[in-house]
Design a protein around this motif. Structure first.
Motif, PDB file in Angstrom:
ATOM      1  N   LEU A   1       0.854  -1.268   0.013  1.00  0.00           N
ATOM      2  CA  LEU A   1       0.019   0.123  -0.062  1.00  0.00           C
ATOM      3  C   LEU A   1       0.929   1.169  -0.102  1.00  0.00           C
ATOM      4  O   LEU A   1       2.036   1.286   0.614  1.00  0.00           O
ATOM      5  CB  LEU A   1      -0.855   0.064   1.166  1.00  0.00           C
TER       6      LEU A   1
ATOM      7  N   GLY B   1      -6.553  -2.428   2.719  1.00  0.00           N
ATOM      8  CA  GLY B   1      -6.114  -3.855   2.326  1.00  0.00           C
ATOM      9  C   GLY B   1      -5.949  -4.763   3.439  1.00  0.00           C
ATOM     10  O   GLY B   1      -6.405  -4.592   4.358  1.00  0.00           O
TER      11      GLY B   1
ATOM     12  N   ARG C   1       2.071  -2.645   5.754  1.00  0.00           N
ATOM     13  CA  ARG C   1       1.860  -1.904   4.741  1.00  0.00           C
ATOM     14  C   ARG C   1       2.553  -2.319   3.572  1.00  0.00           C
ATOM     15  O   ARG C   1       2.049  -2.494   2.710  1.00  0.00           O
ATOM     16  CB  ARG C   1       2.137  -0.548   4.907  1.00  0.00           C
TER      17      ARG C   1
ATOM     18  N   PRO D   1      -4.031  -4.407  -1.550  1.00  0.00           N
ATOM     19  CA  PRO D   1      -5.307  -3.602  -1.715  1.00  0.00           C
ATOM     20  C   PRO D   1      -6.579  -4.272  -1.727  1.00  0.00           C
ATOM     21  O   PRO D   1      -6.732  -5.431  -2.439  1.00  0.00           O
ATOM     22  CB  PRO D   1      -4.874  -2.478  -2.630  1.00  0.00           C
TER      23      PRO D   1
END
Length: 412
Positions: A35, A169, A248, A253
Motif C-alpha cells: 500500500l 487492504g 503496509r 489492496p
C-alpha cells in the motif's frame, strides 16, 4: 525470488519423504504489491464459515487489537458442513421451531445475530479503530479465501462501498512468515508459528478471535528488528512503527482482492458447465470425490467449457477430445489427461456405460441377534429426519440447490 520460498519448502518436503503440493499456494503465488505510505491502523481479523465455498455463510467474525476486541457469532440459514463443525466446534441445532448455534465443547447455546447485522456492527467497530487513517486487516491463511468470502458477503448486503472507505487492504501473515522464517521452520501454520515465535505451546484455533489475535502478534513479532526484545504487549513506539511499515509493505489492496473475487467467479462459471459430467461422480467416496474435483479444476483453469468438448467429440470423437485436452499438457500429468478422455468418452458415447458411483455399504451398521437394526441407529436417523422437517432452510431448497452448483474447489 519470492517463488523460490515455496520451492524450498517443496524440496524439504521431498527430502522428508512427503509428496510435493500439486500447485503453488495462492498466498505464495506472488508477492503482495503493498500500500502507499500513509496513516494506517492494524487489526487482526478472522472468521468462521459454514464451509469453504464462495456461497457459504459466516458463522463467526472476530477482530483484535491490543486495546479492543470484537467477536460476534452469526446464525446461518444453512447448516455447517461436517468439516466446519469439526474445525469450529459449533453446530446448528433445532429446538422446537427455532434453530440455534451450539458450542459442541461446552454444550451452551451461543448468542447470535443475523449476518447483515453482524457485518454492520463490524464496520461500526472498524470505523472507530481507523481514526483519521485507514485500516489494514491482518489474517493468516494459505488459500486467500477469507478476504474473497468477506467481500462477497459485503457485496450481498450492499456494504462494500462503506467497507472500502474504512479498509485499505489485507495483510496475510502466512506469506510474511514464509519469507521471514524460511531458514528456521518448515511449516508456517498458525500452531507452529505460535509455538516457535510466541512461546505458546498450546493454541486453540477453533475460535476466530484466537486466530485473529495470533495473526496480529505474529506480524508484530516478525516486524521487530533483531536488536529489539519481543514484548508481550507490543506497546513500544518504534515497534509499532515497524509493524505498520511491515504490514503496509505486505498488504494487498482491496481492489486486488476484488479482482481475485471476479476471477474466481468466472472460474466457477466455467467449472459449473461440466456439471452434467461430474455431478454423478461427486457422489463417490471422499478420495474419489477429491480426485474428481481436481480434474474438474484443471479443465476450468485451462479455460475449457463443456460445449467445447462436446463439439470436439461430435466432430472427431476421441481424437477431438485429445486435441482439446492437449491444452492441459502444461499443468496436468499424462494420466490426468487419459482419465479425462475416458470420462468424457463414456459420457458422450451412448454405447458406453458412463462412469457412475457404486452403491455404498455401511460396514458400521449394527444389528441385533434377530438380524434387526439396533435402536440407537434408528433413533439417530429419526432425529435427523425430524430436524430436517423442522428446519426453515427446507423452504429455501430451490435457492440452496441452485447455489450449490457453484463450488470452490480447493486442491490440496
Amino acid at each position: 525470488m519470492y517463488k523460490a520460498v515455496f520451492m524450498e519448502m517443496v524440496s524439504e518436503a521431498k527430502l522428508n519423504g512427503n509428496d510435493a503440493p500439486s500447485e503453488v499456494l495462492p498466498a505464495l503465488a506472488e508477492k503482495p504489491v503493498g500500500l502507499p505510505p500513509g496513516k494506517y491502523s492494524l487489526v487482526g481479523w478472522d472468521m468462521d464459515t459454514t464451509g469453504r465455498r464462495l456461497i457459504d455463510e459466516i458463522c463467526q467474525i472476530a477482530a483484535y487489537t491490543p486495546k479492543q476486541t470484537y467477536s460476534q457469532y452469526i446464525m446461518p440459514y444453512g447448516d455447517l458442513n461436517p468439516g466446519a463443525r469439526r474445525r469450529h466446534n459449533v453446530r446448528v441445532v433445532t429446538v422446537g421451531r427455532y434453530r440455534m448455534l451450539k458450542d459442541t465443547i461446552t454444550h451452551k447455546i451461543l448468542k447470535t445475530k443475523s449476518e447483515v447485522s453482524a457485518l454492520t456492527d463490524f464496520l461500526d467497530w472498524l470505523e472507530k479503530e481507523k481514526g483519521d487513517g485507514s485500516v489494514i486487516l491482518i489474517y493468516h491463511e494459505p488459500r486467500r479465501l477469507s478476504p474473497t468470502m468477506l467481500l462477497e458477503a459485503l457485496t450481498r448486503y450492499k456494504l462494500l462501498d462503506r467497507f472500502k472507505t474504512i479498509v485499505a487492504g489485507f495483510t496475510d501473515s502466512y506469506a510474511l512468515a514464509a519469507e521471514k522464517c524460511k531458514a528456521t521452520v518448515k511449516s508456517v501454520s498458525l500452531r507452529v508459528l505460535a509455538r516457535v515465535l510466541l512461546d505458546a505451546d498450546t493454541l486453540s484455533v477453533d475460535s476466530a478471535l484466537d486466530r485473529a489475535s495470533t495473526a496480529y502478534r505474529i506480524v508484530e513479532h516478525l516486524s521487530q528488528s533483531e536488536q529489539q526484545e519481543v514484548g508481550g504487549g507490543g506497546e513500544g513506539i518504534s515497534a509499532s512503527e515497524d509493524m505498520v511499515e511491515t504490514a503496509r509493505a505486505w498488504a494487498r489492496p482491496v481492489h486486488t482482492e476484488l479482482e481475485a473475487l471476479d476471477k474466481l467467479k468466472k472460474l466457477l462459471e466455467r467449472q459449473n458447465t461440466f456439471r452434467p459430467v461430474f455431478a454423478p461422480l461427486l457422489r463417490l467416496a471422499r478420495p474419489e470425490r477429491k480426485r474428481v474435483t481436481q480434474l474438474r479444476r484443471l479443465l476450468a483453469d485451462a479455460g475449457l467449457l463443456y460445449d467445447h468438448l462436446k463439439d470436439a467429440w461430435q466432430d472427431q470423437q476421441v481424437s477431438g477430445l485429445e486435441t482439446q485436452l492437449s491444452a492441459l499438457s502444461v499443468s496436468a500429468k499424462e494420466e490426468d489427461i487419459k482419465e479425462l478422455i475416458d470420462i468424457f468418452d463414456r459420457h458422450f458415447d451412448p454405447a458406453k456405460e458412463p462412469k457412475s458411483p457404486k452403491p455404498r455399504i455401511n460396514k458400521n451398521r449394527t444389528t441385533s441377534s434377530a438380524g434387526e437394526t439396533g435402536e440407537a441407529e434408528g433413533s439417530t436417523s429419526e432425529s435427523q429426519k425430524s430436524s430436517e422437517q423442522n428446519s426453515p432452510v427446507k423452504t429455501n431448497d430451490a435457492i440452496v440447490n441452485l447455489d450449490q452448483q457453484k463450488e470452490v474447489v480447493i486442491a490440496n
